[in-house]
Enzyme design. Sequence first.
Site, mmCIF file in Angstrom:
data_model
loop_
_atom_site.group_PDB
_atom_site.id
_atom_site.type_symbol
_atom_site.label_atom_id
_atom_site.label_comp_id
_atom_site.label_asym_id
_atom_site.label_seq_id
_atom_site.Cartn_x
_atom_site.Cartn_y
_atom_site.Cartn_z
ATOM 1 N N LEU A 60 -74.558 78.312 -35.088
ATOM 2 C CA LEU A 60 -73.591 77.608 -35.923
ATOM 3 C C LEU A 60 -74.085 76.238 -36.362
ATOM 4 O O LEU A 60 -73.626 75.707 -37.372
ATOM 5 C CB LEU A 60 -72.265 77.449 -35.167
ATOM 6 N N ASP A 117 -66.866 58.889 -26.978
ATOM 7 C CA ASP A 117 -67.635 59.254 -28.177
ATOM 8 C C ASP A 117 -66.733 59.948 -29.193
ATOM 9 O O ASP A 117 -67.070 61.010 -29.721
ATOM 10 C CB ASP A 117 -68.811 60.151 -27.788
ATOM 11 N N VAL A 125 -75.649 74.902 -31.214
ATOM 12 C CA VAL A 125 -74.342 75.491 -30.945
ATOM 13 C C VAL A 125 -74.338 76.904 -31.509
ATOM 14 O O VAL A 125 -74.712 77.121 -32.665
ATOM 15 C CB VAL A 125 -73.200 74.668 -31.570
ATOM 16 N N SER A 141 -77.063 72.683 -35.193
ATOM 17 C CA SER A 141 -77.999 72.072 -34.252
ATOM 18 C C SER A 141 -77.924 70.564 -34.390
ATOM 19 O O SER A 141 -77.470 70.031 -35.411
ATOM 20 C CB SER A 141 -79.424 72.557 -34.508
ATOM 21 N N GLY A 142 -78.356 69.871 -33.354
ATOM 22 C CA GLY A 142 -78.350 68.415 -33.355
ATOM 23 C C GLY A 142 -79.374 67.896 -32.378
ATOM 24 O O GLY A 142 -80.234 68.644 -31.890
ATOM 25 N N GLN A 143 -79.270 66.591 -32.078
ATOM 26 C CA GLN A 143 -80.283 65.985 -31.229
ATOM 27 C C GLN A 143 -80.211 66.477 -29.792
ATOM 28 O O GLN A 143 -81.181 66.365 -29.048
ATOM 29 C CB GLN A 143 -80.150 64.460 -31.259
ATOM 30 N N PHE A 144 -79.072 67.052 -29.374
ATOM 31 C CA PHE A 144 -78.955 67.531 -28.004
ATOM 32 C C PHE A 144 -79.299 69.009 -27.853
ATOM 33 O O PHE A 144 -79.523 69.485 -26.745
ATOM 34 C CB PHE A 144 -77.529 67.306 -27.479
ATOM 35 N N GLY A 145 -79.292 69.755 -28.943
ATOM 36 C CA GLY A 145 -79.547 71.180 -28.850
ATOM 37 C C GLY A 145 -78.851 71.940 -29.962
ATOM 38 O O GLY A 145 -78.673 71.418 -31.063
#
Length: 506
Positions: free
Chosen positions: A241, A355, A249, A243-247
């Site tokens: 679905l 956050d 989804v 992606s980002g700096q942590f991984g």
Amino acid sequence: MGSVCMRLWAYLQPFLPCWSQEADKSVVIENPGAYCPPEANRSQGQYFVALFDYEARTAEDLSFHAGDKLQVLDTSHEGWWLARHLEKKGPGLGQQLQGYIPSNYVAEDRSLQAEPWFFGAIKRADAEKQLLYSENQTGAFLIRESESQKGDFSLSVLDEGVVKHYRIRRLDEGGFFLTRRKTFSTLNEFVNYYTTTSDGLCVKLEKPCLKIQVPTPFDLSYKTVDQWEIDRNSIQLLKRLGSGQFGEVWEGLWNNTTPVAVKTLKPGSMDPNDFLREAQIMKSLRHPKLIQLYAVCTLEDPIYIITELMRHGSLQEYLQNDGGSKIRLTQQVDMAAQVASGMAYLESQNYIHRDLAARNVLVGEHNIYKVADFGLARVFKVDNEDIYESKHEIKLPVKWTAPEAIRTNKFSIKSDVWSFGILLYEIITYGKMPYSGMTGAQVIHMLGQNYRLPQPSNCPEQFYSIMMECWNVEPKQRPTFETLHWKLEDYFEPDSSYSDTNNFIN
């Protein structure tokens, strides 16, 4: 002052214990949704009626349909009851006649909560939203508990695309009425009468409002109530679905039966022990406007975080993709009100998000918005120019963080209120980056000069004033989330009014 107290009671009541109402390897907790489970008598054989359809997730579960009659045999598992189906030949039930059911899907037979037209302690704005779903027609109605008068009820009716509200008043000797010339012993008598004649209403009552917002079970199954770490082989990753700096989804499937969302984290992005400590708190937080954590897989990389699936992704993407083509101010205010509702619950639990931003609000079906990733900011390890790293190794998204949190590393629910003000800016600008063109360091400097984001061109003064209240330099002077929720709920109707039955009497 009295009305304020009554509204405060109406607000807090849903969070009190539900005395007024209310395979497989896997996971933890889920969100109870808008319906609180009834209090079951511990004696054997109490009878209940299903409010919603439920399809078994494990071999030990029991499938049923809305309206089915069930006999509850055991209520010792929190959120999951052992029940027997009383209709042996129910469609699609096969041979399974006994199993576990989610307790917030049923109500005691012949109780007020079991009536299809009774919606409990929902707010006026939510009643309007549900009645205005396209599936409902003129004459659709619901009865809800009054927000302002404890013990009283309100009738909400759809009339040619407009929802009208009536106070259902109580007689001193018992009973109910809209006008004293016609009284009723029970709400059932009241409904039966007004389904045959309008007699003072804007329109004759037809079908009950459809209950489209189905609550989420407390856990994936009764076996996972006390489990936290699950076997990752019980999870299938179906579709990425985002992606980002942590991984990343993913949309996933648990136990071949249940859609879930799965965050797969990059190695080293969090310490498993730190996360599990925080997760023990997170899993106990249950509210219709919070994404409930289901389970984790932390024994090997990548770490999995399994949660409820929200099919429309983040609010940030939702706003940016729309760009104002369909979303109007009424929906923007509703988004903000729903987020404020979830945050007010965290406030009541003395829990801090840390956050809060549009990227951490998720969008579901039927314009449902839920707060996600609360508490995770304490355990993620990040490296980004827009993240302020303190000497105590706390990482901050500067453009959303209150000045005192940047300056002192001290977080509070009031620093979350500041972040909520930035979230309001994102909502009203359709997902634009706050402080566009500035680096994190520049933002810190400008905040030190008492700079505030200017009023966007399409932002009403009333909406901007709420934002500015959130950005008060003195944390104690910022509003509570409870107050913010009320203000946003009443944004278009500061003086809630009810229709007068005398206007419709021939």
